[in-house]
Design a protein around this motif. Structure first.
Motif, mmCIF file in Angstrom:
data_model
loop_
_atom_site.group_PDB
_atom_site.id
_atom_site.type_symbol
_atom_site.label_atom_id
_atom_site.label_comp_id
_atom_site.label_asym_id
_atom_site.label_seq_id
_atom_site.Cartn_x
_atom_site.Cartn_y
_atom_site.Cartn_z
ATOM 1 N N ALA A 73 0.811 -1.224 0.000
ATOM 2 C CA ALA A 73 0.000 0.000 0.000
ATOM 3 C C ALA A 73 0.841 1.271 0.000
ATOM 4 O O ALA A 73 0.336 2.344 -0.356
ATOM 5 N N ARG A 75 3.221 2.115 -1.962
ATOM 6 C CA ARG A 75 3.345 2.620 -3.340
ATOM 7 C C ARG A 75 2.091 3.404 -3.739
ATOM 8 O O ARG A 75 2.187 4.433 -4.416
ATOM 9 N N ARG A 76 0.949 2.931 -3.324
ATOM 10 C CA ARG A 76 -0.294 3.640 -3.636
ATOM 11 C C ARG A 76 -0.311 5.008 -2.969
ATOM 12 O O ARG A 76 -0.669 6.019 -3.597
ATOM 13 N N GLY A 79 2.099 7.321 -4.661
ATOM 14 C CA GLY A 79 1.591 7.720 -5.969
ATOM 15 C C GLY A 79 0.523 8.801 -5.871
ATOM 16 O O GLY A 79 0.513 9.760 -6.655
ATOM 17 N N LEU A 80 -0.369 8.679 -4.888
ATOM 18 C CA LEU A 80 -1.401 9.694 -4.703
ATOM 19 C C LEU A 80 -0.790 11.035 -4.293
ATOM 20 O O LEU A 80 -1.210 12.099 -4.781
ATOM 21 N N THR A 103 -1.091 4.494 -9.112
ATOM 22 C CA THR A 103 -1.653 4.575 -7.760
ATOM 23 C C THR A 103 -2.127 3.202 -7.285
ATOM 24 O O THR A 103 -2.990 3.107 -6.419
ATOM 25 N N SER A 104 -1.567 2.156 -7.860
ATOM 26 C CA SER A 104 -1.920 0.800 -7.446
ATOM 27 C C SER A 104 -0.852 0.267 -6.497
ATOM 28 O O SER A 104 0.308 0.690 -6.548
ATOM 29 N N PRO A 105 -1.214 -0.648 -5.609
ATOM 30 C CA PRO A 105 -0.223 -1.218 -4.684
ATOM 31 C C PRO A 105 0.862 -1.982 -5.426
ATOM 32 O O PRO A 105 0.684 -2.403 -6.579
ATOM 33 N N SER A 106 1.979 -2.174 -4.772
ATOM 34 C CA SER A 106 3.081 -2.948 -5.358
ATOM 35 C C SER A 106 2.617 -4.378 -5.611
ATOM 36 O O SER A 106 2.053 -5.025 -4.728
ATOM 37 N N ASP A 111 8.411 -3.617 -8.300
ATOM 38 C CA ASP A 111 7.664 -2.457 -7.810
ATOM 39 C C ASP A 111 8.148 -2.040 -6.427
ATOM 40 O O ASP A 111 8.298 -0.844 -6.136
ATOM 41 N N THR A 115 9.887 1.464 -5.336
ATOM 42 C CA THR A 115 9.310 2.249 -4.236
ATOM 43 C C THR A 115 10.372 2.571 -3.191
ATOM 44 O O THR A 115 10.419 3.684 -2.644
ATOM 45 N N GLU A 203 1.424 -3.297 -15.764
ATOM 46 C CA GLU A 203 0.323 -2.350 -15.580
ATOM 47 C C GLU A 203 -0.001 -1.616 -16.873
ATOM 48 O O GLU A 203 -1.161 -1.361 -17.178
#
Length: 413
Positions: A73, A75-76, A79-80, A103-106, A111, A115, A203
């Protein structure tokens, strides 16, 4: 001369007037939060004589950040933050360039590695930017006081025991330098965000597939609306014209009933399409299938065509996609007959067995009419058949116009 100077000054000062400069500056400063917290937890970092705490801020959080990068989470969240502060939009959401930030989790170790690098970069850049944000304005104050003739002794800066007037002229330079560093560092962090927080290859492939699916779905909806609404309008025009020519109240009543039934079905198809466009997908059962073919045949008969139908095989056992697309093919073929040949004799054959579904629509071609083999409707029939792994033939055969479709069933089972 003055206009040329204004033209030079405008791009020179524009970065300092853009809101994105200061939102990126804020993003840089927040990178130091982890270091400050670790400094408080460690104790002694801020005691007098300890020296500058900046090295501690830059080193202490490193193990914690490396562990945090393992949490998908994180990474999300990063990203946000990057979307909102590095690429701000007018409505509080990410602006132009934010789409390049995931904005997606690793999902993979790659990934997580990217991060981790991002978190470390944010920490070091944040510590450096925070130090400059605090120290450079202090230097401007030192120089201002020296320019006013006051000897200064500020911790962290050399003492000015012999102030001079020209020290005051140097006072704006630290502030200009700070703004320039903020602009440059914000741009570099934005580039780094695209590289480290951008979507992975998997992705990007998933996004491309989703976009392709949306395009195909929109094309399918456009074809369905063309078939359904085109059929309804064709039947309506023919029925209205026939009722006017007949001059019979009984025939007019039948024509109006046929127009009402056809229009109601077209409105239902339109509502289904609009629900799909609103991402409120209907159930497959909501769409007409070959088991509803009698409705099409009666509609064509009501329009004046002498329809002879032959239906064999278990239509209710057909796979949903085949049955629904078969219905649309028959609908478009009948619409094509009514539109280009008028109320002529038509034979419809629908045959289903364990191996394939066969459709054949044959009609007489009046001498005054010109067969249309290149229209969108007939092209749509061929495209639908190809998508289901089948084949479609459209064209004249003797004195008739024939549409023949064969859809294999075994490969779909």
């Amino acid at each position: 001369m003055s206009s040329s100077l204004s033209a030079v000054r405008r791009p020179l000062f524009r970065p300092f007037l853009r809101p994105v400069t200061y939102s990126r500056w804020l993003h840089l400063l927040t990178g130091c939060v982890a270091g400050v917290l670790m400094g408080f937890l460690r104790g002694g970092t801020f005691r007098p004589g300890h020296g500058g705490p900046w090295l501690s801020f830059a080193v202490l959080p490193v193990p914690v950040l490396l562990l945090a990068a393992l949490v998908p989470a994180v990474r999300r969240v990063e990203g946000l933050q990057a979307q909102l502060l590095l690429f701000p939009g007018r409505s509080g959401t990410g602006g132009r360039g934010a789409a390049q930030i995931a904005t997606s989790p690793s999902a993979t170790w790659r990934d997580r590695g990217r991060t981790a690098i991002w978190l470390l970069l944010r920490l070091e850049a944040g510590v450096a930017m925070t130090a400059l944000t605090l120290q450079l304005p202090a230097l401007a104050v030192v120089l201002t006081r020296a320019g006013m003739g006051h000897a200064t002794h500020v911790a962290g800066w050399p003492s000015i025991d012999t102030p001079r007037w020209w020290h005051g002229l140097l006072a704006p330079l630290p502030l200009v330098l700070l703004l320039a560093v903020a602009v440059g560092a914000g741009s570099l962090m934005s580039c780094a965000a695209r590289l480290l927080l951008g979507p992975s290859a998997a992705e990007r492939l998933a996004a491309l597939e989703a976009r392709t699916e949306r395009i195909l779905e929109h094309n399918r909806l456009a074809q369905e609306l063309h078939d359904s609404v085109g059929h309804a309008l064709t039947v309506t025009v023919i029925q209205a014209g026939a009722a006017r020519a007949a001059g019979s109240p009984e025939f007019t009543d039948r024509a109006l009933a046929a127009i009402e039934d056809t229009g109601r079905q077209a409105l239902a198809d339109l509502e289904r399409a609009l629900r799909l466009l609103r991402e409120d997908a209907p159930r497959p059962a909501d769409r007409p299938a070959l088991t509803d073919a009698d409705r099409l045949l009666e509609s064509a008969r009501a329009a004046g065509a002498a329809v002879r139908a032959e239906v064999t095989g278990p239509l209710e056992a057909l796979p949903g996609p085949v049955s629904r697309e078969g219905y649309r093919m028959v609908q478009e073929a009948l619409t094509n007959v009514l539109r280009h040949a008028g109320p002529v004799p038509v034979s419809v054959r629908i045959a289903a067995d364990a191996d394939a579904l066969e459709l054949e629509i044959r009609n007489a071609v009046p001498a005054a009419s010109e067969p249309n083999g290149g229209g969108r409707g007939l092209r749509g029939i061929r495209e639908r058949a190809a998508l289901l792994g089948g084949e479609a033939e459209t064209g004249p055969e003797g004195d008739d116009w024939r549409v023949r479709v064969r859809l294999p069933l075994r490969r779909l089972g």
